[in-house]
Scaffold this motif. Structure first.
Motif, mmCIF file in Angstrom:
data_model
loop_
_atom_site.group_PDB
_atom_site.id
_atom_site.type_symbol
_atom_site.label_atom_id
_atom_site.label_comp_id
_atom_site.label_asym_id
_atom_site.label_seq_id
_atom_site.Cartn_x
_atom_site.Cartn_y
_atom_site.Cartn_z
ATOM 1 N N GLY A 281 -25.067 11.330 -2.215
ATOM 2 C CA GLY A 281 -24.611 10.090 -2.841
ATOM 3 C C GLY A 281 -23.311 9.590 -2.243
ATOM 4 O O GLY A 281 -23.149 8.391 -1.972
ATOM 5 N N ILE A 282 -22.362 10.497 -2.026
ATOM 6 C CA ILE A 282 -21.086 10.115 -1.415
ATOM 7 C C ILE A 282 -21.308 9.614 0.008
ATOM 8 O O ILE A 282 -20.744 8.596 0.428
ATOM 9 C CB ILE A 282 -20.115 11.310 -1.423
ATOM 10 N N TRP A 283 -22.126 10.339 0.758
ATOM 11 C CA TRP A 283 -22.423 9.947 2.140
ATOM 12 C C TRP A 283 -23.014 8.541 2.191
ATOM 13 O O TRP A 283 -22.700 7.753 3.091
ATOM 14 C CB TRP A 283 -23.398 10.957 2.747
ATOM 15 N N HIS A 284 -23.843 8.204 1.224
ATOM 16 C CA HIS A 284 -24.515 6.903 1.237
ATOM 17 C C HIS A 284 -23.587 5.781 0.792
ATOM 18 O O HIS A 284 -23.745 4.635 1.232
ATOM 19 C CB HIS A 284 -25.735 6.950 0.312
ATOM 20 N N GLN A 285 -22.595 6.077 -0.058
ATOM 21 C CA GLN A 285 -21.788 5.017 -0.655
ATOM 22 C C GLN A 285 -20.470 4.748 0.059
ATOM 23 O O GLN A 285 -20.009 3.602 0.080
ATOM 24 C CB GLN A 285 -21.479 5.367 -2.120
ATOM 25 N N PHE A 286 -19.850 5.792 0.632
ATOM 26 C CA PHE A 286 -18.469 5.590 1.064
ATOM 27 C C PHE A 286 -18.362 4.641 2.255
ATOM 28 O O PHE A 286 -17.303 4.040 2.480
ATOM 29 C CB PHE A 286 -17.798 6.937 1.372
ATOM 30 N N GLY A 287 -19.444 4.464 3.032
ATOM 31 C CA GLY A 287 -19.400 3.517 4.143
ATOM 32 C C GLY A 287 -19.205 2.092 3.661
ATOM 33 O O GLY A 287 -18.417 1.323 4.235
ATOM 34 N N LEU A 288 -19.915 1.723 2.591
ATOM 35 C CA LEU A 288 -19.739 0.393 2.012
ATOM 36 C C LEU A 288 -18.324 0.229 1.473
ATOM 37 O O LEU A 288 -17.695 -0.832 1.654
ATOM 38 C CB LEU A 288 -20.760 0.178 0.894
ATOM 39 N N ILE A 289 -17.810 1.267 0.817
ATOM 40 C CA ILE A 289 -16.445 1.209 0.286
ATOM 41 C C ILE A 289 -15.443 1.044 1.425
ATOM 42 O O ILE A 289 -14.463 0.297 1.313
ATOM 43 C CB ILE A 289 -16.134 2.484 -0.521
ATOM 44 N N THR A 290 -15.696 1.723 2.538
ATOM 45 C CA THR A 290 -14.815 1.601 3.700
ATOM 46 C C THR A 290 -14.756 0.162 4.193
ATOM 47 O O THR A 290 -13.672 -0.377 4.469
ATOM 48 C CB THR A 290 -15.310 2.519 4.835
ATOM 49 N N VAL A 291 -15.911 -0.478 4.307
ATOM 50 C CA VAL A 291 -15.962 -1.864 4.781
ATOM 51 C C VAL A 291 -15.252 -2.799 3.802
ATOM 52 O O VAL A 291 -14.530 -3.723 4.209
ATOM 53 C CB VAL A 291 -17.425 -2.297 4.992
ATOM 54 N N LEU A 292 -15.431 -2.567 2.504
ATOM 55 C CA LEU A 292 -14.757 -3.400 1.503
ATOM 56 C C LEU A 292 -13.241 -3.267 1.619
ATOM 57 O O LEU A 292 -12.508 -4.273 1.580
ATOM 58 C CB LEU A 292 -15.211 -2.997 0.099
ATOM 59 N N TYR A 293 -12.765 -2.031 1.759
ATOM 60 C CA TYR A 293 -11.321 -1.822 1.880
ATOM 61 C C TYR A 293 -10.779 -2.398 3.189
ATOM 62 O O TYR A 293 -9.659 -2.927 3.227
ATOM 63 C CB TYR A 293 -10.991 -0.339 1.782
ATOM 64 N N LEU A 294 -11.551 -2.299 4.266
ATOM 65 C CA LEU A 294 -11.105 -2.875 5.536
ATOM 66 C C LEU A 294 -10.940 -4.388 5.424
ATOM 67 O O LEU A 294 -9.981 -4.963 5.953
ATOM 68 C CB LEU A 294 -12.106 -2.535 6.644
ATOM 69 N N ALA A 295 -11.881 -5.023 4.735
ATOM 70 C CA ALA A 295 -11.773 -6.470 4.533
ATOM 71 C C ALA A 295 -10.534 -6.809 3.713
ATOM 72 O O ALA A 295 -9.832 -7.787 3.999
ATOM 73 C CB ALA A 295 -13.030 -6.990 3.849
ATOM 74 N N ALA A 296 -10.250 -5.995 2.692
ATOM 75 C CA ALA A 296 -9.079 -6.250 1.857
ATOM 76 C C ALA A 296 -7.782 -5.996 2.620
ATOM 77 O O ALA A 296 -6.799 -6.732 2.463
ATOM 78 C CB ALA A 296 -9.135 -5.374 0.606
ATOM 79 N N LEU A 297 -7.772 -4.962 3.457
ATOM 80 C CA LEU A 297 -6.565 -4.668 4.236
ATOM 81 C C LEU A 297 -6.229 -5.803 5.198
ATOM 82 O O LEU A 297 -5.053 -6.029 5.512
ATOM 83 C CB LEU A 297 -6.763 -3.361 5.014
ATOM 84 N N GLY A 298 -7.248 -6.505 5.655
ATOM 85 C CA GLY A 298 -7.004 -7.619 6.564
ATOM 86 C C GLY A 298 -6.359 -8.815 5.904
ATOM 87 O O GLY A 298 -5.894 -9.730 6.596
ATOM 88 N N THR A 299 -6.320 -8.829 4.563
ATOM 89 C CA THR A 299 -5.724 -9.961 3.846
ATOM 90 C C THR A 299 -4.288 -9.691 3.400
ATOM 91 O O THR A 299 -3.651 -10.582 2.837
ATOM 92 C CB THR A 299 -6.567 -10.305 2.606
ATOM 93 N N VAL A 300 -3.787 -8.473 3.628
ATOM 94 C CA VAL A 300 -2.416 -8.152 3.222
ATOM 95 C C VAL A 300 -1.445 -8.852 4.172
ATOM 96 O O VAL A 300 -1.502 -8.641 5.388
ATOM 97 C CB VAL A 300 -2.170 -6.632 3.243
ATOM 98 N N PRO A 301 -0.550 -9.694 3.663
ATOM 99 C CA PRO A 301 0.394 -10.412 4.540
ATOM 100 C C PRO A 301 1.289 -9.444 5.313
ATOM 101 O O PRO A 301 1.870 -8.515 4.734
ATOM 102 C CB PRO A 301 1.216 -11.261 3.562
ATOM 103 N N GLY A 302 1.405 -9.662 6.610
ATOM 104 C CA GLY A 302 2.228 -8.784 7.433
ATOM 105 C C GLY A 302 3.703 -8.860 7.105
ATOM 106 O O GLY A 302 4.440 -7.881 7.298
ATOM 107 N N ASP A 303 4.160 -10.021 6.587
ATOM 108 C CA ASP A 303 5.589 -10.144 6.295
ATOM 109 C C ASP A 303 6.021 -9.225 5.158
ATOM 110 O O ASP A 303 7.195 -8.851 5.064
ATOM 111 C CB ASP A 303 5.946 -11.596 5.973
ATOM 112 N N GLN A 304 5.061 -8.834 4.294
ATOM 113 C CA GLN A 304 5.416 -7.898 3.231
ATOM 114 C C GLN A 304 5.740 -6.521 3.809
ATOM 115 O O GLN A 304 6.666 -5.847 3.352
ATOM 116 C CB GLN A 304 4.271 -7.796 2.223
ATOM 117 N N TYR A 305 4.981 -6.111 4.826
ATOM 118 C CA TYR A 305 5.293 -4.845 5.491
ATOM 119 C C TYR A 305 6.631 -4.937 6.220
ATOM 120 O O TYR A 305 7.416 -3.976 6.230
ATOM 121 C CB TYR A 305 4.185 -4.482 6.477
ATOM 122 N N ASP A 306 6.893 -6.097 6.832
ATOM 123 C CA ASP A 306 8.165 -6.278 7.537
ATOM 124 C C ASP A 306 9.339 -6.201 6.570
ATOM 125 O O ASP A 306 10.363 -5.565 6.863
ATOM 126 C CB ASP A 306 8.176 -7.628 8.263
#
Length: 293
Positions: free
Chosen positions: A161-186
């Motif tokens: 079950g974990i093997w089947h699900q975590f790939g989708l979760i990875t893609v969702l988190y990657l999409a969300a990480l791409g929306t984090v403004p870089g100036d906040q990290y700066d």
């Protein structure tokens, strides 16, 4: 005329959605409630009113408690680990300067495969003595015959079950990480924030809505787990992997006991409502709003 049109247009717009809810949600729920009160003879084509007898019979059956416990256990073993593993992999891929698209595709492959077919492969891997898992882990930890051991079978199902699900979760988190403004990290770097502090105060709040959505997806998948169980263990050994969904199939399709299957369906609905209530706790609402610090 204008007032009448203003009332009619919204009704026409929500009409298709309302019709879908009535046909696919409300009507099936009413049918299940009605069936739970009858003894249904599929062969003879008769229905006999049973009142609450189906509820009493099912609640007194040992398999009822077992199926609920197994459903909760499977959820605990798969939901949070899938979220954690997906987040870790997403952070690792997001930190790469090259090859992000390749690794995103690689980790998404399990979610795109047919779980029944892959369950057959995993069943071969868990074969006693000759399977890859037994061959590798058996000599090291003494864990053998996973699918034949009541203490290990649920763990084997959870791994799939974990093997089947975590790939989708990875893609969702990657999409969300791409929306984090870089100036906040700066800004955090200028303030002297270390890696963990930047993650907790910048990244994690931005991932809040995605985390709530991912939790809903994985929890729903865990509650509906059937195909992997049917393909790998058929609810065994000794009912150690019989979940509510598999018990519903067993009652309704295998034993033709539609009334008791309806009772189990209502139990699954109640468990789903409970999970939804937990999801809507104060912390989850703050997480969804991105207000967690």
């Amino acid at each position: 005329m204008s007032d009448a049109r203003n009332r009619v247009v919204p009704m026409l717009l929500i009409g298709p959605a309302a019709l879908g809810i009535i046909v696919f949600v409300i009507a099936p729920l009413i049918i299940v409630l009605a069936l739970s009160l009858f003894r249904v003879n599929l062969i003879g084509g008769t229905m006999t009113f049973a009142g609450l007898d189906n509820f009493v019979t099912e609640l007194q059956h040992p398999e009822f408690v077992t199926s609920i416990r197994n459903t909760v256990t499977y959820g605990l073993l798969t939901v949070l680990p899938s979220l954690a593993l997906g987040l870790i992999v997403a952070l690792a891929i997001n930190g790469l300067t090259r090859g992000q698209g390749f690794w995103r595709s690689v980790y998404f492959l399990p979610a795109a495969t047919t779980l029944v077919a892959m369950s057959a492969v995993w069943r071969w891997m868990f074969r006693p003595d000759t399977g890859v898992v037994d061959t590798v882990l058996g000599p090291l930890f003494g864990l053998r015959d996973w699918l034949g051991d009541p203490n290990l079978a649920m763990g084997a199902i959870a791994i799939v079950g974990i093997w089947h699900q975590f790939g989708l979760i990875t893609v969702l988190y990657l999409a969300a990480l791409g929306t984090v403004p870089g100036d906040q990290y700066d800004s955090a770097a200028i303030d002297g924030a270390r890696d963990w502090s930047r993650f907790w105060h910048v990244t994690w709040p931005a991932l809040g809505p995605t985390t709530v959505f991912a939790f809903a997806v994985t929890a729903s998948s865990a509650l509906q787990a059937y195909d992997v169980i049917a393909a790998m263990t058929a609810g065994g050994p000794l009912n150690s992997t019989t979940t509510l969904t598999y018990a519903i199939w067993s009652r309704g399709v295998h034993f033709f006991d539609i009334g008791r299957a309806a009772v189990l369906s209502l139990a699954l609905l109640a468990l789903s409502i409970l999970v939804t209530a937990v999801q809507r706790t104060g912390y989850a609402r703050r997480l969804e709003a991105g207000a967690v610090r």
